[in-house]
Design a protein around this motif. Structure first.
Motif, PDB file in Angstrom:
ATOM      1  N   UNK A 113      -9.311  28.439   4.712  1.00 10.64           N
ATOM      2  CA  UNK A 113      -8.960  26.973   5.205  1.00 10.64           C
ATOM      3  C   UNK A 113      -7.607  26.909   4.591  1.00 10.64           C
ATOM      4  N   UNK A 114      -6.584  26.460   5.470  1.00 13.44           N
ATOM      5  CA  UNK A 114      -5.077  26.099   5.317  1.00 13.44           C
ATOM      6  C   UNK A 114      -4.877  24.752   5.371  1.00 13.44           C
ATOM      7  N   UNK A 115      -5.012  23.764   4.157  1.00 13.81           N
ATOM      8  CA  UNK A 115      -4.768  22.447   4.214  1.00 13.81           C
ATOM      9  C   UNK A 115      -3.069  22.361   4.542  1.00 13.81           C
ATOM     10  N   UNK A 116      -2.936  21.571   5.459  1.00 13.54           N
ATOM     11  CA  UNK A 116      -1.381  21.401   6.002  1.00 13.54           C
ATOM     12  C   UNK A 116      -1.160  19.674   6.135  1.00 13.54           C
ATOM     13  N   UNK A 117      -0.351  19.320   5.208  1.00 14.88           N
ATOM     14  CA  UNK A 117       0.053  17.995   5.226  1.00 14.88           C
ATOM     15  C   UNK A 117       1.299  17.895   6.148  1.00 14.88           C
ATOM     16  N   UNK A 118       1.270  16.624   7.156  1.00 19.05           N
ATOM     17  CA  UNK A 118       2.351  16.269   7.723  1.00 19.05           C
ATOM     18  C   UNK A 118       2.762  14.942   7.763  1.00 19.05           C
ATOM     19  N   UNK A 119       4.008  14.785   7.863  1.00 17.24           N
ATOM     20  CA  UNK A 119       4.391  13.431   7.647  1.00 17.24           C
ATOM     21  C   UNK A 119       4.957  12.817   9.213  1.00 17.24           C
ATOM     22  N   UNK A 120       4.786  11.544   9.262  1.00 18.92           N
ATOM     23  CA  UNK A 120       4.885  11.003  10.916  1.00 18.92           C
ATOM     24  C   UNK A 120       5.739   9.837  10.628  1.00 18.92           C
ATOM     25  N   UNK A 121       6.865   9.464  11.605  1.00 19.75           N
ATOM     26  CA  UNK A 121       7.159   8.182  11.731  1.00 19.75           C
ATOM     27  C   UNK A 121       7.787   7.788  13.069  1.00 19.75           C
ATOM     28  N   UNK A 122       7.312   6.644  13.422  1.00 18.21           N
ATOM     29  CA  UNK A 122       7.704   6.047  14.682  1.00 18.21           C
ATOM     30  C   UNK A 122       8.376   4.604  14.381  1.00 18.21           C
ATOM     31  N   UNK A 123       9.963   4.801  14.920  1.00 15.56           N
ATOM     32  CA  UNK A 123      10.496   3.738  14.580  1.00 15.56           C
ATOM     33  C   UNK A 123      10.924   2.999  15.701  1.00 15.56           C
ATOM     34  N   UNK A 124      10.760   1.811  16.018  1.00 12.65           N
ATOM     35  CA  UNK A 124      11.353   1.141  17.249  1.00 12.65           C
ATOM     36  C   UNK A 124      12.856   0.594  16.869  1.00 12.65           C
ATOM     37  N   UNK A 125      13.601   1.088  17.758  1.00 17.09           N
ATOM     38  CA  UNK A 125      14.920   0.169  17.390  1.00 17.09           C
ATOM     39  C   UNK A 125      15.215  -1.060  18.109  1.00 17.09           C
ATOM     40  N   UNK A 126      16.096  -2.015  17.430  1.00 16.74           N
ATOM     41  CA  UNK A 126      16.167  -3.186  17.622  1.00 16.74           C
ATOM     42  C   UNK A 126      16.694  -3.344  18.861  1.00 16.74           C
ATOM     43  N   UNK A 127      16.052  -4.536  19.722  1.00 17.04           N
ATOM     44  CA  UNK A 127      16.621  -4.602  21.070  1.00 17.04           C
ATOM     45  C   UNK A 127      17.896  -5.197  21.386  1.00 17.04           C
TER      46      UNK A 127
END
Length: 266
Positions: A252-266
Motif C-alpha cells: 500500500x502506497x499512501x499518496x497525498x495530493x493537493x488540488x486547487x481550482x481558481x475562478x479568475x474574476x470576470x
C-alpha cells in the motif's frame, strides 16, 4: 537534462489518472459562454489531454511539455478524443514568460508538473494572467514529499559515492493546498482547494520502486553512471521494501495530493 519514458510513466496509468479526473470534476464552465480554449501545461503523453477533449469537445486544445519524448507520444495518439490538439515542446516557465500566441484560455490546467519547479507560487500571477476573465485555473500536484518513497531517495542520493553525481539533480517538491489557496485568493480569484490521500494498492516485486522510478526518482537514476546506477537502485529497493513491507504480494502506497481550482474574476 533527464529524459522521460512515456511507456514507463504510464505503467500505473489508472492510479495517475484518477486524481486528474477528480480535479476536472470540480472545474466549472465559464458563465454565459462556451469553453473555446483549453491549455494543458505539463501535458505529458497526452492521455489526460484526451479527458479534456471529452469534457469540452468543441474547444481548441493545446498541450505544453518540456519533454520532447512526452510530446512525441502525445502527437502519436490517434483515434482518441483530442486527436486534433496542438502540442509544443517548451519549458512551462518560458511559455508563461513569452507573449501570448493567441487568446487567453478559458481553462488552464497543470497536473503533476509544478512540483518540478523551484518556486511554483511565483508562477501563479502569470498563470492567472493567461486565463480569460471568468475562466478557471486548475492545478493538481503531489503533496507526499515527507513519505518514505521520497525521503529514502533523498537520503540515499546524499550519500557517497552517489552524492557526487546527484547534487544538482532535480528533486520534486511543492507547497500544500493551503499555500496555493492563500496565493490565489491574494490574486483576486475565487478558490476551491483541498487535499486527498490515496491508498494505492500496488502489485508485483518492488512495486514502489517501479512507481517512483518512472517519476520522482527518474532524474536521480539517470544522473548516475552505469554500475553506480544499479548499485543505487538495488539499495533503494532494499530500503523501500523495509518501509513498505508486502502483504500477500501487494503493498500500500499512501499518496497525498493537493488540488486547487481558481475562478479568475470576470
Amino acid at each position: 537534462m533527464h529524459v522521460w519514458d512515456p511507456t514507463h510513466y504510464l505503467s500505473y496509468a489508472d492510479e495517475r489518472t484518477r486524481p486528474f479526473v477528480e480535479l476536472l470534476a470540480r472545474v466549472p464552465d465559464p458563465t454565459g459562454r462556451p469553453v473555446a480554449s483549453v491549455v494543458d501545461l505539463g501535458c505529458g503523453p497526452g492521455h489526460l489531454t484526451a479527458l479534456l477533449a471529452r469534457r469540452w469537445p468543441e474547444a481548441r486544445l493545446h498541450g505544453v511539455d518540456a519533454s520532447a519524448e512526452m510530446i512525441a507520444a502525445a502527437r502519436d495518439r490517434v483515434g482518441e478524443p483530442g486527436e486534433g490538439a496542438t502540442y509544443e515542446v517548451a519549458d512551462l516557465r518560458d511559455w508563461l514568460a513569452a507573449p501570448p500566441a493567441g487568446e487567453e484560455a478559458d481553462v488552464l490546467v497543470s497536473n503533476a508538473t509544478l512540483q518540478w519547479l523551484p518556486d511554483p507560487l511565483s508562477l501563479l500571477p502569470r498563470m492567472v494572467a493567461r486565463v480569460a476573465p471568468g475562466g478557471t485555473l486548475a492545478i493538481g500536484v503531489p503533496a507526499n514529499f515527507d513519505e518514505p518513497s521520497h525521503v529514502l531517495r533523498r537520503e540515499l542520493a546524499a550519500e557517497e559515492p552517489f552524492a557526487a553525481h546527484t547534487r544538482e539533480v532535480a528533486s520534486p517538491w511543492s507547497p500544500g493546498a493551503a499555500d496555493y489557496l492563500e496565493a490565489l485568493t491574494g490574486l483576486g480569484c475565487e478558490v476551491d482547494a483541498w487535499e486527498t490521500t490515496y491508498l494505492h494498492v500496488l502489485e508485483g516485486p518492488d512495486a514502489v520502486f517501479e512507481w517512483i522510478s518512472g517519476t520522482g526518482a527518474r532524474p536521480t537514476l539517470q544522473a548516475l553512471p552505469a554500475g553506480l546506477r544499479e548499485e543505487f537502485a538495488d539499495e533503494l529497493r532494499r530500503r523501500l521494501r523495509a518501509a513498505y513491507p508486502p502483504r500477500g504480494g501487494r503493498v500500500v502506497l499512501p499518496f497525498r495530493r493537493a488540488f486547487v481550482v481558481a475562478r479568475v474574476p470576470a
